[in-house]
Scaffold this motif. Structure first.
Motif, PDB file in Angstrom:
ATOM      1  N   ASP A 188      -6.256  -4.691  66.775  1.00  0.00           N
ATOM      2  CA  ASP A 188      -6.769  -4.985  65.433  1.00  0.00           C
ATOM      3  C   ASP A 188      -8.280  -4.798  65.370  1.00  0.00           C
ATOM      4  N   ARG A 189      -8.973  -5.240  66.407  1.00  0.00           N
ATOM      5  CA  ARG A 189     -10.429  -5.072  66.427  1.00  0.00           C
ATOM      6  C   ARG A 189     -10.809  -3.599  66.520  1.00  0.00           C
ATOM      7  N   ALA A 190     -10.061  -2.832  67.333  1.00  0.00           N
ATOM      8  CA  ALA A 190     -10.353  -1.407  67.489  1.00  0.00           C
ATOM      9  C   ALA A 190     -10.102  -0.663  66.182  1.00  0.00           C
ATOM     10  N   VAL A 191      -9.022  -1.013  65.480  1.00  0.00           N
ATOM     11  CA  VAL A 191      -8.731  -0.360  64.205  1.00  0.00           C
ATOM     12  C   VAL A 191      -9.826  -0.696  63.195  1.00  0.00           C
ATOM     13  N   GLY A 192     -10.245  -1.958  63.161  1.00  0.00           N
ATOM     14  CA  GLY A 192     -11.320  -2.345  62.257  1.00  0.00           C
ATOM     15  C   GLY A 192     -12.610  -1.616  62.575  1.00  0.00           C
ATOM     16  N   PHE A 193     -12.899  -1.466  63.859  1.00  0.00           N
ATOM     17  CA  PHE A 193     -14.106  -0.745  64.274  1.00  0.00           C
ATOM     18  C   PHE A 193     -14.015   0.719  63.851  1.00  0.00           C
ATOM     19  N   ALA A 194     -12.845   1.333  64.042  1.00  0.00           N
ATOM     20  CA  ALA A 194     -12.683   2.741  63.673  1.00  0.00           C
ATOM     21  C   ALA A 194     -12.843   2.934  62.170  1.00  0.00           C
ATOM     22  N   VAL A 195     -12.310   1.997  61.389  1.00  0.00           N
ATOM     23  CA  VAL A 195     -12.461   2.096  59.934  1.00  0.00           C
ATOM     24  C   VAL A 195     -13.938   1.979  59.550  1.00  0.00           C
ATOM     25  N   ASP A 196     -14.646   1.038  60.167  1.00  0.00           N
ATOM     26  CA  ASP A 196     -16.078   0.887  59.887  1.00  0.00           C
ATOM     27  C   ASP A 196     -16.850   2.142  60.263  1.00  0.00           C
ATOM     28  N   VAL A 197     -16.514   2.732  61.405  1.00  0.00           N
ATOM     29  CA  VAL A 197     -17.203   3.947  61.839  1.00  0.00           C
ATOM     30  C   VAL A 197     -16.959   5.074  60.853  1.00  0.00           C
ATOM     31  N   ARG A 198     -15.706   5.231  60.395  1.00  0.00           N
ATOM     32  CA  ARG A 198     -15.400   6.297  59.439  1.00  0.00           C
ATOM     33  C   ARG A 198     -16.164   6.106  58.125  1.00  0.00           C
ATOM     34  N   GLU A 199     -16.193   4.862  57.637  1.00  0.00           N
ATOM     35  CA  GLU A 199     -16.907   4.598  56.383  1.00  0.00           C
ATOM     36  C   GLU A 199     -18.397   4.898  56.533  1.00  0.00           C
ATOM     37  N   ASN A 200     -18.993   4.424  57.617  1.00  0.00           N
ATOM     38  CA  ASN A 200     -20.422   4.665  57.834  1.00  0.00           C
ATOM     39  C   ASN A 200     -20.711   6.141  58.081  1.00  0.00           C
ATOM     40  N   MET A 201     -19.779   6.822  58.751  1.00  0.00           N
ATOM     41  CA  MET A 201     -19.963   8.244  59.006  1.00  0.00           C
ATOM     42  C   MET A 201     -19.941   9.022  57.687  1.00  0.00           C
ATOM     43  N   ALA A 202     -19.003   8.676  56.794  1.00  0.00           N
ATOM     44  CA  ALA A 202     -18.934   9.361  55.504  1.00  0.00           C
ATOM     45  C   ALA A 202     -20.184   9.071  54.678  1.00  0.00           C
ATOM     46  N   GLN A 203     -20.654   7.837  54.735  1.00  0.00           N
ATOM     47  CA  GLN A 203     -21.866   7.479  53.995  1.00  0.00           C
ATOM     48  C   GLN A 203     -23.064   8.246  54.531  1.00  0.00           C
ATOM     49  N   ARG A 204     -23.197   8.308  55.845  1.00  0.00           N
ATOM     50  CA  ARG A 204     -24.333   9.007  56.441  1.00  0.00           C
ATOM     51  C   ARG A 204     -24.248  10.510  56.180  1.00  0.00           C
ATOM     52  N   GLU A 205     -23.040  11.059  56.209  1.00  0.00           N
ATOM     53  CA  GLU A 205     -22.879  12.482  55.928  1.00  0.00           C
ATOM     54  C   GLU A 205     -23.279  12.782  54.489  1.00  0.00           C
ATOM     55  N   ALA A 206     -22.921  11.886  53.564  1.00  0.00           N
ATOM     56  CA  ALA A 206     -23.322  12.075  52.167  1.00  0.00           C
ATOM     57  C   ALA A 206     -24.841  11.999  52.034  1.00  0.00           C
ATOM     58  N   GLU A 207     -25.468  11.074  52.757  1.00  0.00           N
ATOM     59  CA  GLU A 207     -26.930  10.968  52.723  1.00  0.00           C
ATOM     60  C   GLU A 207     -27.578  12.242  53.252  1.00  0.00           C
ATOM     61  N   LEU A 208     -27.045  12.757  54.361  1.00  0.00           N
ATOM     62  CA  LEU A 208     -27.604  13.986  54.937  1.00  0.00           C
ATOM     63  C   LEU A 208     -27.371  15.183  54.011  1.00  0.00           C
ATOM     64  N   ASP A 209     -26.194  15.255  53.389  1.00  0.00           N
ATOM     65  CA  ASP A 209     -25.936  16.343  52.447  1.00  0.00           C
ATOM     66  C   ASP A 209     -26.916  16.293  51.284  1.00  0.00           C
TER      67      ASP A 209
END
Length: 119
Positions: free
Chosen positions: A51-72
């Protein structure tokens, strides 16, 4: 007489209670019971970690998409694409060997790279 009967009954009740407690504890300490307890605890820990790993992966994906949008936005890549121009082409990360565009590569003969066969 009543006093002796009372203490006799109290002693029997205490003996039955103690025997029951000891038998329960002995059953808990059998190898099968210990193995089942350890397995249950391991499953609980595994589920918590999952459960913790899944939560971490979801957080990473959300932050990655946010950062990619910022870089774009910073690089101007999120601007609307002009329909008259060709859309930007992204190279494939992994070559699809079943794609017909790569048919000529599939039919090439392979040569061994062993230099000892040249002599």
């Amino acid at each position: 007489m009543f006093r002796r009967t009372f203490w006799f009954g109290t002693g029997m009740a205490a003996g039955v209670w103690a025997t029951t407690k000891v038998n329960r504890k002995l059953k808990q300490l059998t190898p099968e019971s210990l193995a089942a307890t350890a397995a249950n605890k391991a499953l609980d820990v595994g589920n918590r970690l999952k459960d913790r790993a899944v939560g971490f992966a979801v957080d990473v994906r959300e932050n990655m998409a946010q950062r990619e949008a910022e870089l774009d936005d910073a690089l101007g890549l999120s601007a609307p694409v002009d329909p008259e121009l060709n859309p930007p082409r992204r190279p494939a990360a992994i070559e699809n060997r079943n794609d017909p565009r790569y048919a000529d590569r599939r039919n090439r003969p392979t040569y061994p790279h062993n230099r000892n066969e040249d002599h």
